[in-house]
Design a protein around this motif. Structure first.
Motif, PDB file in Angstrom:
ATOM      1  N   ALA A   1       0.835  -1.203   0.000  1.00 41.75           N
ATOM      2  CA  ALA A   1       0.000   0.000   0.000  1.00 41.75           C
ATOM      3  C   ALA A   1       0.872   1.257   0.000  1.00 41.75           C
ATOM      4  N   LEU A   2       1.975   1.213   0.730  1.00 40.58           N
ATOM      5  CA  LEU A   2       2.853   2.388   0.762  1.00 40.58           C
ATOM      6  C   LEU A   2       3.525   2.587  -0.605  1.00 40.58           C
ATOM      7  N   GLU A   3       3.912   1.471  -1.223  1.00 42.64           N
ATOM      8  CA  GLU A   3       4.519   1.557  -2.562  1.00 42.64           C
ATOM      9  C   GLU A   3       3.518   2.189  -3.533  1.00 42.64           C
ATOM     10  N   LEU A   4       2.267   1.754  -3.417  1.00 44.80           N
ATOM     11  CA  LEU A   4       1.230   2.288  -4.299  1.00 44.80           C
ATOM     12  C   LEU A   4       0.997   3.777  -4.020  1.00 44.80           C
ATOM     13  N   PHE A   5       1.003   4.131  -2.760  1.00 44.50           N
ATOM     14  CA  PHE A   5       0.844   5.537  -2.368  1.00 44.50           C
ATOM     15  C   PHE A   5       1.951   6.377  -3.018  1.00 44.50           C
ATOM     16  N   LYS A   6       3.177   5.852  -2.960  1.00 44.22           N
ATOM     17  CA  LYS A   6       4.304   6.592  -3.543  1.00 44.22           C
ATOM     18  C   LYS A   6       4.206   6.666  -5.069  1.00 44.22           C
ATOM     19  N   ALA A   7       3.685   5.589  -5.658  1.00 42.47           N
ATOM     20  CA  ALA A   7       3.519   5.599  -7.127  1.00 42.47           C
ATOM     21  C   ALA A   7       2.501   6.673  -7.522  1.00 42.47           C
ATOM     22  N   LEU A   8       1.448   6.806  -6.733  1.00 37.57           N
ATOM     23  CA  LEU A   8       0.440   7.844  -7.015  1.00 37.57           C
ATOM     24  C   LEU A   8       1.070   9.224  -6.896  1.00 37.57           C
ATOM     25  N   GLN A   9       1.894   9.391  -5.875  1.00 41.45           N
ATOM     26  CA  GLN A   9       2.577  10.686  -5.716  1.00 41.45           C
ATOM     27  C   GLN A   9       3.495  10.945  -6.901  1.00 41.45           C
ATOM     28  N   PHE A  10       4.243   9.917  -7.283  1.00 43.94           N
ATOM     29  CA  PHE A  10       5.167  10.065  -8.407  1.00 43.94           C
ATOM     30  C   PHE A  10       4.413  10.505  -9.662  1.00 43.94           C
ATOM     31  N   LEU A  11       3.193   9.984  -9.801  1.00 40.55           N
ATOM     32  CA  LEU A  11       2.381  10.317 -10.985  1.00 40.55           C
ATOM     33  C   LEU A  11       1.621  11.639 -10.793  1.00 40.55           C
ATOM     34  N   GLY A  12       1.985  12.396  -9.799  1.00 41.91           N
ATOM     35  CA  GLY A  12       1.433  13.745  -9.618  1.00 41.91           C
ATOM     36  C   GLY A  12       0.014  13.769  -9.084  1.00 41.91           C
ATOM     37  N   GLN A  13      -0.440  12.648  -8.485  1.00 40.17           N
ATOM     38  CA  GLN A  13      -1.868  12.571  -8.137  1.00 40.17           C
ATOM     39  C   GLN A  13      -2.210  13.104  -6.745  1.00 40.17           C
ATOM     40  N   ASN A  14      -1.171  13.363  -5.944  1.00 38.47           N
ATOM     41  CA  ASN A  14      -1.446  14.024  -4.671  1.00 38.47           C
ATOM     42  C   ASN A  14      -2.490  13.334  -3.785  1.00 38.47           C
ATOM     43  N   PRO A  15      -2.306  12.072  -3.454  1.00 36.03           N
ATOM     44  CA  PRO A  15      -3.291  11.429  -2.571  1.00 36.03           C
ATOM     45  C   PRO A  15      -3.256  12.074  -1.185  1.00 36.03           C
ATOM     46  N   PRO A  16      -4.392  12.197  -0.504  1.00 41.18           N
ATOM     47  CA  PRO A  16      -4.391  12.806   0.826  1.00 41.18           C
ATOM     48  C   PRO A  16      -3.496  12.017   1.788  1.00 41.18           C
ATOM     49  N   GLN A  17      -2.782  12.750   2.653  1.00 40.65           N
ATOM     50  CA  GLN A  17      -1.869  12.108   3.610  1.00 40.65           C
ATOM     51  C   GLN A  17      -2.599  11.078   4.479  1.00 40.65           C
ATOM     52  N   SER A  18      -3.897  11.330   4.706  1.00 35.34           N
ATOM     53  CA  SER A  18      -4.667  10.399   5.546  1.00 35.34           C
ATOM     54  C   SER A  18      -4.715   8.996   4.937  1.00 35.34           C
ATOM     55  N   LEU A  19      -4.393   8.882   3.636  1.00 37.05           N
ATOM     56  CA  LEU A  19      -4.425   7.556   2.989  1.00 37.05           C
ATOM     57  C   LEU A  19      -3.072   6.848   3.044  1.00 37.05           C
ATOM     58  N   MET A  20      -2.121   7.510   3.675  1.00 36.38           N
ATOM     59  CA  MET A  20      -0.747   6.994   3.671  1.00 36.38           C
ATOM     60  C   MET A  20      -0.672   5.557   4.204  1.00 36.38           C
ATOM     61  N   ASN A  21      -1.450   5.255   5.215  1.00 33.82           N
ATOM     62  CA  ASN A  21      -1.393   3.894   5.765  1.00 33.82           C
ATOM     63  C   ASN A  21      -2.665   3.097   5.455  1.00 33.82           C
ATOM     64  N   ALA A  22      -3.383   3.551   4.455  1.00 33.99           N
ATOM     65  CA  ALA A  22      -4.649   2.884   4.115  1.00 33.99           C
ATOM     66  C   ALA A  22      -4.367   1.589   3.351  1.00 33.99           C
ATOM     67  N   PRO A  23      -5.287   0.628   3.412  1.00 35.44           N
ATOM     68  CA  PRO A  23      -5.117  -0.591   2.606  1.00 35.44           C
ATOM     69  C   PRO A  23      -5.236  -0.278   1.105  1.00 35.44           C
ATOM     70  N   VAL A  24      -4.717  -1.198   0.283  1.00 35.70           N
ATOM     71  CA  VAL A  24      -4.700  -0.920  -1.162  1.00 35.70           C
ATOM     72  C   VAL A  24      -6.110  -0.682  -1.717  1.00 35.70           C
ATOM     73  N   SER A  25      -7.094  -1.405  -1.209  1.00 36.23           N
ATOM     74  CA  SER A  25      -8.444  -1.235  -1.778  1.00 36.23           C
ATOM     75  C   SER A  25      -8.947   0.202  -1.544  1.00 36.23           C
ATOM     76  N   THR A  26      -8.622   0.776  -0.387  1.00 36.67           N
ATOM     77  CA  THR A  26      -9.042   2.156  -0.104  1.00 36.67           C
ATOM     78  C   THR A  26      -8.296   3.128  -1.028  1.00 36.67           C
ATOM     79  N   LEU A  27      -7.019   2.823  -1.253  1.00 39.83           N
ATOM     80  CA  LEU A  27      -6.236   3.688  -2.157  1.00 39.83           C
ATOM     81  C   LEU A  27      -6.838   3.695  -3.560  1.00 39.83           C
ATOM     82  N   TRP A  28      -7.189   2.504  -4.048  1.00 42.05           N
ATOM     83  CA  TRP A  28      -7.788   2.439  -5.395  1.00 42.05           C
ATOM     84  C   TRP A  28      -9.140   3.148  -5.422  1.00 42.05           C
ATOM     85  N   ASP A  29      -9.908   2.987  -4.340  1.00 44.82           N
ATOM     86  CA  ASP A  29     -11.222   3.646  -4.307  1.00 44.82           C
ATOM     87  C   ASP A  29     -11.073   5.160  -4.408  1.00 44.82           C
ATOM     88  N   TRP A  30      -9.953   5.663  -3.897  1.00 49.49           N
ATOM     89  CA  TRP A  30      -9.705   7.101  -4.049  1.00 49.49           C
ATOM     90  C   TRP A  30      -9.116   7.402  -5.435  1.00 49.49           C
TER      91      TRP A  30
END
Ligand code: GLU
Length: 316
Positions: free
Chosen positions: A265-294
């Motif tokens: 999930a953290l790797e995915l969070f970083k990939a989203l950041q790398f792609l300029g998507q700016n996921p909310p910090q609150s999702l930093m420790n979220a499970p992958v399914s929550t990350l995708w839902d966002w």
């Protein structure tokens, strides 16, 4: 390869092809690393955001480099990171007959010729176009007496190949000036990546190719082959590639570390950041399914950095 000029001709825009079909096509020569995760994430989000289908293809033709262990590991990792692909995974190692047919179609058209040159001979006699060596055409009119064919090349012409990359903008390349006649069947007998990727993108009905910009320079060759084989040209979007401290693309050759499956999930969070998507910090420790839902509804392609390569401090 130049991505700055000239004005687009009337028929330049590629018509929208629906329904959207994207793909991820790893070569299973090692474990997934952060660079491949970025490519998978970009193509997945682009597809899912448009309610499209997303296919996985294993480019495992080169049995000296690829293995089913790596294929299985890649699929396991994708699954652990919450990627859901459509249909069966296509394996290039099972499709040699199909590539042979395409090869024969090109040969019958007189487009191919055998080439006796070794890599060293080409390097000694070539001039350089960008990062690529330009094949000087040594065997174009026949192989010299006493030499044996090693590979097969396709003749290119002087036409300017243009395409509108959805991220890198308008790109044009004249193959005769920057690549030369290129290899379709390699000296080791394997069909070349440029041929197999074009055959499979057409076979899988891919409308959109989203991949790393290290492959931007291959795209004109692929469009040229699509024209020769009467295939539809998909749209292209080339994502920035991840580079290390030395400015080298993360890859098996540059010893990129495998993705940390335990903290996908953290790797995915970083990939989203790398792609300029700016996921909310609150999702930093979220499970992958929550990350995708966002990430799927919030995907904004225009936020992806336009640079062909970007450095990332640490991927672990
Ligand atoms: N198999 C290629 C690679 O892993 C990618 C091919 C493509 O996306 O066109 O670099």
């Amino acid at each position: 390869m130049d991505s700055s000029i000239p004005p687009e001709p009337q028929n330049f825009a590629i018509p929208i092809q629906k329904p959207y079909r994207g793909r991820f096509a790893p070569s299973p020569s090692g474990a997934l690393h952060f660079g491949s995760l970025v490519a998978a994430t970009g193509s997945y989000l682009e597809a899912r955001h448009q309610q499209g289908r997303w296919l996985v293809r294993m480019e495992d033709l080169d049995t000296a480099r690829c293995s089913s262990l790596h294929s299985d590991d890649i699929l396991f990792t994708l699954d652990a990171l919450g990627f859901q692909w459509d249909g069966e995974v296509l394996k290039q190692s099972e499709r040699k007959d199909i590539y042979r047919e395409a090869f024969e179609a090109l040969r019958l058209k007189g487009q191919l010729y055998p080439c006796a040159c070794s890599r060293k001979e080409i390097a000694d006699s070539t001039h350089f176009g960008g990062a690529e060596q330009i094949y000087p055409g040594t065997c174009r009119n026949g192989i010299k007496k006493g030499r044996s064919p090693r590979s097969h090349r396709i003749r290119v012409n002087d036409a300017l190949i243009r395409f509108n990359d959805l991220l890198q903008g308008s790109v044009h390349q004249q193959l005769s000036h920057s690549v030369g006649d290129f290899v379709i069947q390699r000296a080791d007998g394997f069909y070349a990546y440029q041929l197999t990727v074009v055959v499979d993108d057409a076979f899988q009905g891919i409308t959109d190719v989203v991949r790393g910009s290290d492959l931007l320079d291959s795209t004109a060759r692929q469009i040229y082959l699509q024209k020769q084989l009467h295939f539809v040209t998909p749209r292209y979007a080339h994502l920035p590639v991840v580079v290390n401290h030395q400015g080298e693309k993360l890859s098996k050759q540059t010893l990129a570390p495998a993705l940390n499956k335990k903290n996908g999930a953290l790797e995915l969070f970083k990939a989203l950041q790398f792609l300029g998507q700016n996921p909310p910090q609150s999702l930093m420790n979220a499970p992958v399914s929550t990350l995708w839902d966002w990430a799927i509804p919030h995907w904004e392609r225009h936020k992806v950095p336009k640079q062909p390569a970007l450095f990332i401090e640490s991927t672990n």
